[in-house]
Motif scaffolding. Structure first.
Motif, PDB file in Angstrom:
ATOM      1  N   PHE A   6       0.819  -1.199   0.036  1.00 57.43           N
ATOM      2  CA  PHE A   6      -0.122  -0.221  -0.210  1.00 57.43           C
ATOM      3  C   PHE A   6       0.898   1.257  -0.079  1.00 57.43           C
ATOM      4  N   GLY A   7       0.199   2.260  -0.545  1.00 56.48           N
ATOM      5  CA  GLY A   7       0.808   3.657  -0.481  1.00 56.48           C
ATOM      6  C   GLY A   7       1.125   4.311  -1.750  1.00 56.48           C
ATOM      7  N   ILE A   8       0.676   3.549  -2.937  1.00 54.93           N
ATOM      8  CA  ILE A   8       0.925   4.047  -4.357  1.00 54.93           C
ATOM      9  C   ILE A   8      -0.396   4.661  -4.719  1.00 54.93           C
ATOM     10  N   ILE A   9      -0.407   5.854  -5.475  1.00 48.44           N
ATOM     11  CA  ILE A   9      -1.795   6.536  -5.935  1.00 48.44           C
ATOM     12  C   ILE A   9      -1.517   6.382  -7.457  1.00 48.44           C
ATOM     13  N   GLY A  10      -2.604   6.161  -8.208  1.00 53.49           N
ATOM     14  CA  GLY A  10      -2.438   5.836  -9.505  1.00 53.49           C
ATOM     15  C   GLY A  10      -2.305   4.459  -9.979  1.00 53.49           C
ATOM     16  N   GLY A  11      -2.225   3.510  -9.205  1.00 58.55           N
ATOM     17  CA  GLY A  11      -1.597   2.259  -9.624  1.00 58.55           C
ATOM     18  C   GLY A  11      -1.777   1.268  -8.474  1.00 58.55           C
ATOM     19  N   GLY A  64      -2.531  15.353 -18.013  1.00 57.22           N
ATOM     20  CA  GLY A  64      -2.221  16.338 -16.756  1.00 57.22           C
ATOM     21  C   GLY A  64      -3.230  15.586 -15.572  1.00 57.22           C
ATOM     22  N   ILE A  65      -3.166  14.230 -15.407  1.00 60.91           N
ATOM     23  CA  ILE A  65      -4.071  13.751 -14.560  1.00 60.91           C
ATOM     24  C   ILE A  65      -3.446  13.769 -13.071  1.00 60.91           C
ATOM     25  N   ILE A  66      -4.160  14.475 -12.034  1.00 64.57           N
ATOM     26  CA  ILE A  66      -3.484  14.732 -10.632  1.00 64.57           C
ATOM     27  C   ILE A  66      -4.173  13.832  -9.722  1.00 64.57           C
ATOM     28  N   TYR A  67      -3.579  12.753  -9.174  1.00 60.06           N
ATOM     29  CA  TYR A  67      -3.824  11.830  -8.074  1.00 60.06           C
ATOM     30  C   TYR A  67      -3.920  12.447  -6.752  1.00 60.06           C
TER      31      TYR A  67
END
Length: 209
Positions: free
Chosen positions: A81-86, A206-209
Motif C-alpha cells: 500500500f501507499g501508491i496512488i495511480g496504480g 495532466g491527471i492529478i492523483y
C-alpha cells in the motif's frame, strides 16, 4: 415422400443448431460459472508474458517490465500500500513487516496504465528488487558494477552513470533500452544493493492523483 420430408426437416434443424453454436460469444461458450474478458480469455488466466529480450531472459522474476497483466488474478499476491495511480504487489514469498514496512529483501511489482496514465489496460511499469537471490540477466543485487555493465551491454542496453553519487552511495549505474531503463545502486558498506526496472509512463491529460 413423407419419409423425404422428415429427412429434410432433420437436416434444417441440424443446420440451425450448428449456426447457433458458431455464432455464440466467448462468454456463452465458456464453461459454466467462468467469467471471461472482452477478448474471450477467462479472467484470471495469465496472458502471454512480454518476455525479457536476449540475455535478460535469464531471470527469475515472475513478471517482466511492460507485461500486460490486465486480466491476471493477483489475489494470491500481497498488496503493497501507499501508491496512488496504480497498484503494487510483493512477489511470491515476500510480505511487509508487522509495522507495515518493506522487509530487508523483497521484490515489488508496480502496475499502472501504460504508456500513458490516460490509456486503458494494466501493465507492469516498475520492478524493484533488493533480494540478492533474484537473478536478472545473470546478475543480482550483490553483483559488482563491472558485472552489471557487462551484462547490460551484452543485452544491448546503453550503460551510464545514474543518479549523482553521494556519501551514502557506493555506485549508481543506469542501463537504457527503448521502452525502459534499469538502475543499479548500492549504499556504502552494504553487501547488496537495489535494482529498479522502470517503464516511464506519460501523462498527456495532466491527471492529478
Amino acid at each position: 415422400m413423407k419419409r423425404f420430408a422428415c429427412f429434410l426437416a432433420a437436416l434444417l434443424l441440424a443446420a440451425l443448431l450448428l449456426s447457433s453454436c458458431q455464432s455464440a460469444s466467448p462468454a456463452e461458450t465458456a464453461p459454466a460459472g467462468e467469467e471471461t474478458a472482452p477478448d474471450g480469455k477467462p479472467l484470471g488466466e495469465r496472458v502471454e508474458p512480454k518476455t525479457a529480450p536476449g540475455a535478460l531472459s535469464d531471470t527469475t522474476l515472475e513478471f517482466w517490465i511492460c507485461e500486460d497483466v490486465e486480466h491476471f488474478d493477483f489475489s494470491a499476491y500481497t498488496p503493497r500500500f501507499g501508491i496512488i495511480g496504480g497498484k503494487e504487489y510483493y512477489g511470491t514469498g515476500y510480505a511487509p513487516t508487522s509495522e507495515g514496512d518493506d522487509p530487508e529483501r523483497y521484490v515489488v511489482y508496480t502496475v499502472t496504465r501504460w504508456p500513458d496514465y490516460a490509456d486503458p489496460g494494466a501493465f507492469v511499469t516498475r520492478i524493484t528488487v533488493t533480494d540478492p537471490a533474484v537473478r536478472i540477466g545473470g546478475i543480482t543485487t550483490a553483483s559488482s558494477p563491472d558485472e552489471f555493465r557487462a551484462a547490460m551491454e551484452g543485452a544491448g542496453l546503453t550503460v551510464a552513470d545514474g543518479e549523482a553519487l553521494s556519501d551514502l552511495l557506493d555506485f549508481s549505474l543506469t542501463a537504457t533500452a527503448d521502452a525502459y531503463w534499469i538502475s543499479f545502486s548500492r549504499a556504502r558498506g552494504a553487501a547488496s544493493g537495489t535494482i529498479r526496472i522502470v517503464a516511464p509512463v506519460e501523462n498527456r491529460e495532466g491527471i492529478i492523483y
